[in-house]
Design an enzyme around this catalytic site. Structure first.
Site, PDB file in Angstrom:
ATOM      1  N   GLY A   1     116.021  79.737 -52.454  1.00 38.76           N
ATOM      2  CA  GLY A   1     115.703  80.850 -51.621  1.00 38.76           C
ATOM      3  C   GLY A   1     114.601  80.012 -50.596  1.00 38.76           C
ATOM      4  O   GLY A   1     113.796  80.699 -49.758  1.00 38.76           O
TER       5      GLY A   1
ATOM      6  N   CYS B   1     128.987  65.567 -50.312  1.00 41.40           N
ATOM      7  CA  CYS B   1     128.923  63.965 -50.600  1.00 41.40           C
ATOM      8  C   CYS B   1     128.000  63.486 -49.849  1.00 41.40           C
ATOM      9  O   CYS B   1     126.862  63.938 -49.415  1.00 41.40           O
ATOM     10  CB  CYS B   1     130.429  63.694 -50.145  1.00 41.40           C
TER      11      CYS B   1
ATOM     12  N   ASP C   1     137.320  72.721 -46.387  1.00 40.52           N
ATOM     13  CA  ASP C   1     136.553  73.470 -45.357  1.00 40.52           C
ATOM     14  C   ASP C   1     136.162  72.456 -44.032  1.00 40.52           C
ATOM     15  O   ASP C   1     136.305  72.916 -42.772  1.00 40.52           O
ATOM     16  CB  ASP C   1     135.215  73.953 -45.764  1.00 40.52           C
TER      17      ASP C   1
ATOM     18  N   ILE D   1     112.228  77.802 -64.302  1.00 41.01           N
ATOM     19  CA  ILE D   1     111.636  76.498 -64.832  1.00 41.01           C
ATOM     20  C   ILE D   1     110.007  77.038 -64.837  1.00 41.01           C
ATOM     21  O   ILE D   1     109.607  77.716 -64.211  1.00 41.01           O
ATOM     22  CB  ILE D   1     111.614  75.262 -64.295  1.00 41.01           C
TER      23      ILE D   1
ATOM     24  N   GLU E   1     128.998  71.707 -46.050  1.00 44.12           N
ATOM     25  CA  GLU E   1     129.774  72.812 -46.352  1.00 44.12           C
ATOM     26  C   GLU E   1     129.912  73.497 -44.948  1.00 44.12           C
ATOM     27  O   GLU E   1     128.815  73.899 -44.183  1.00 44.12           O
ATOM     28  CB  GLU E   1     129.387  73.790 -47.345  1.00 44.12           C
TER      29      GLU E   1
ATOM     30  N   ASN F   1     129.453  65.603 -44.777  1.00 48.13           N
ATOM     31  CA  ASN F   1     128.805  65.855 -46.128  1.00 48.13           C
ATOM     32  C   ASN F   1     128.230  67.098 -46.107  1.00 48.13           C
ATOM     33  O   ASN F   1     127.402  67.596 -44.829  1.00 48.13           O
ATOM     34  CB  ASN F   1     127.575  64.867 -46.111  1.00 48.13           C
TER      35      ASN F   1
END
Length: 641
Positions: free
Chosen positions: A364, A2, A99, A287, A76, A74
């Site tokens: 990555g 968030c 979490d 892409i 994880e 904000n």
């Protein structure tokens, strides 16, 4: 995931909820699913939520059982399940499946030391009502950004600087003290910020406000001791084990998840390991650019397709000719700060593409820094060999190099560009040689460009070198990157461009335990006989084929330099025209004209510095002139019509 924001008032007055709401409106894109706030007298914390874990019950702010601790976060926390079980065994009661709730109870149990227990990417604000104390912080590597504004009345914070501009009495102003450093590097490194009066909280930093006093401290740094007692095979096994664990942990999600796939070693490794831990085919996104030779150099779709077939992924790819003129104002508004790295355009386009299907993506990013994947890391390797040549030959080579053409968007001219850069720096000290590889424009040229060259005392690279303290040259370069380019260029653009489309991007290669492992690895093992990422590739030998492991390194950007000579030449000309440059009052027109001419004639590859100048002007029109990005885009389109 968030956006968070909040205010602590030093004057004791109560925070007004409408101001928190106005701040949140500026970052609605970060959290379109939910919003929430908590005000307790002089402190107010708030958030915009993108629901990833515990979709129904993870509303923030989160609080403990008696309402004495409140949290917005904000990011994880990847090890939340293990921490939750531990805390439940100690009789802590959980209200949600979020979490982030583990942070509340860990703080209650361990105080500020709770931060060392977290594995994740985050910025957070925790209000301790018992102590009347606000604690804010940022993750170890700086994956999640956090901006701070402090004056005599208040300390305010937000995930994006634009939220702070919603505060009463705060207006956007250029900090001229950091312009030189911006032109030198192509981005603004923490704690500096392009906005005067606003700063970035550095990575791995906590800031507490209590009793009207502000205390700030660093809670983690890269280890600076290299381990010489471990064999290459043991290093390989340890890296592979930790990487696999990081990918596994970061796949936790209650919403659809995918991966960016360029076909390079890093993204291919992430996809390969994801495939091993998923019962369903992994969704992958790639892409490429349509056009001529320059565009072909940046088109990695065949490699991505090869990896997708290898791991039977649910693969989607997009071939684009981006409308850069229309995109730049929009993306620079989202970025908050101008930069010269064209990867922000590519990252936005592929994020927008992936967001059609998924809400979480793995990337990555970070592998080249950790394991020695950039050509610039080879400077010392080749400098040792170069210095064995006779003095007369070295002098002749240096003289000839100064007159070589350079253009990164042509295979042959790019080789000459790399040779030119190496020969110009081969006689320098290791630190100065590395600075020459990192810089967009050397400091002498920056001084010649600025009307007031003495106005800036900021030198973020000097600060990073002073803090690195590493005898191992490669790991010293990594330590500098971890303080500068990684958090304030690559990770910043990754966060801002993915969140612009409400997509959470995770970076498993920057798991802090894997980072600590890589930082302790000797350079002789990371790179063997000039082979970039030697150890990392060895650890993946059973996962990826040789044609992927040993393919030529490509950059994740755009052929911007070629476009500036072709279809974007009118845009360049108008944005850096004499009347525009004079009106801003920052640069000498003659120096600007020399840079444009040198790039057009291939005397130098001026892609980065010219984009830095253009983006600063576009950013100024949006933030300093208070114009809508769409309006600015229409103006820019008229330049190239």
């Amino acid at each position: 995931m968030c956006g968070i924001h909040g205010i602590y008032r030093f004057d004791g007055l109560s925070v007004e909820p409408r101001i928190l709401s106005a701040m949140g409106d500026r970052t609605r894109h970060r959290g379109p699913d939910d919003e929430g706030s908590h005000v307790d007298g002089p402190c107010g914390i708030a958030m915009r939520r993108l629901s990833i874990i515990d979709l129904a019950g993870g509303h923030q702010p989160l609080s403990n059982a008696d309402g004495t601790l409140w949290l917005v976060c904000n990011g994880e926390i990847y090890n939340f399940r293990e921490l939750r079980s531990e805390l439940q065994a100690k009789h802590y009661h959980f209200k949600t499946g979020s979490d982030c709730e583990v942070m509340l109870h860990l703080y209650d149990a361990e105080g500020d030391d709770f931060i060392h227990r977290l594995n994740g990417m985050f910025d957070f604000a925790l209000w301790d009502a018992r102590r009347r104390r606000l604690l804010i912080g940022r993750d170890r590597l700086g994956v999640k950004p956090l901006y701070v504004l402090q004056d005599g009345q208040q300390l305010a914070f937000a995930s994006e600087a634009k939220a702070l501009l919603a505060l009463p009495g705060v207006r956007a102003e250029l900090d001229r003290q950091v312009v030189a450093d911006y032109l030198h590097l192509g981005y603004v490194a923490a704690p500096d910020c392009i906005f005067r009066g606003i700063r970035k909280l550095p990575p791995a930093t906590l800031l507490a406000v209590e009793g009207g006093q502000v205390h700030e401290w660093r809670y983690w740094r890269l280890p600076d001791r290299v381990r010489q007692d471990i064999s290459e095979s043991e290093w390989s096994e340890s890296v592979r084990t930790q990487l696999e664990e990081s990918v596994r942990m970061q796949m936790v999600s209650d919403v659809p998840i995918g991966a960016f796939l360029s076909g390079g070693v890093d993204s291919s490794a992430v996809v390969g390991l994801m495939a091993r831990h998923s019962p369903q085919p992994i969704r992958t996104y790639a892409i490429g650019f349509a056009g001529g030779e320059a565009e072909a150099l940046y088109n990695e779709l065949p490699y991505a397709r090869r990896v997708a077939e290898l791991f039977s992924t649910q693969h989607r790819e997009i071939l684009v000719r981006p409308d850069v003129v229309a995109l730049l104002p929009k993306l620079l508004w989202h970025m908050d700060e101008p930069l010269s790295d064209t990867a922000f355009i590519t990252t936005f386009l592929v994020s927008e593409f992936a967001r059609q299907d998924v809400k979480v993506i793995l990337s990555g990013v970070g592998g080249d820094e950790l394991f020695g994947g950039y050509r610039r890391y080879l400077g010392g390797h080749y400098a040792q060999r170069y210095r064995r040549l006779p003095d007369w030959l070295r002098r002749s080579a240096s003289f000839a190099a100064a007159h070589l053409p350079a253009d990164r968007h042509s295979g042959f001219l790019n080789t000459l560009r790399l040779a030119k850069g190496f020969l110009a720096s081969a006689e320098m000290t290791a630190d100065e040689r590395y600075r020459s590889y990192l810089q967009v424009l050397d400091r002498q040229a920056v001084a010649a460009l600025l009307i007031e060259p003495g106005g800036s005392a900021s030198d973020s690279l000097a600060r990073a070198f002073a803090a690195a303290g590493h005898a191992d040259e490669l790991n010293r370069m990594f330590a500098v990157d971890a303080e500068t380019q990684l958090p304030d260029d690559l990770l910043l653009l990754t966060d801002k461009m993915s969140m612009a489309v409400s997509l959470e991007c995770r970076v498993p290669l920057l798991d802090h335990e894997l980072v600590e492992l890589a930082a302790a690895m000797p350079a002789s093992i990371k790179m063997r006989d000039g082979r970039l990422k030697h150890l990392f590739k060895a650890s993946l030998a059973d996962l990826l084929p040789d044609d992927i492991l040993n393919r030529k390194k490509r950059g994740f950007g755009t052929p911007m330099g070629a476009w500036l000579k072709r279809e974007l030449a009118p845009l360049l000309s108008r944005l850096l025209a004499a009347e525009v440059v004079t009106a801003r009052g920052l640069f000498r027109q003659s120096a600007v004209d020399q840079l444009v001419a040198a790039h057009a004639a291939n005397r130098m590859d001026g892609t980065d510095i010219l984009l830095a100048l253009m983006n600063l002007e576009i950013w100024s029109r949006i933030y300093l002139d208070h114009r809508d990005p769409g309006n600015v885009a229409e103006e820019l389109k008229s330049y190239v019509a």
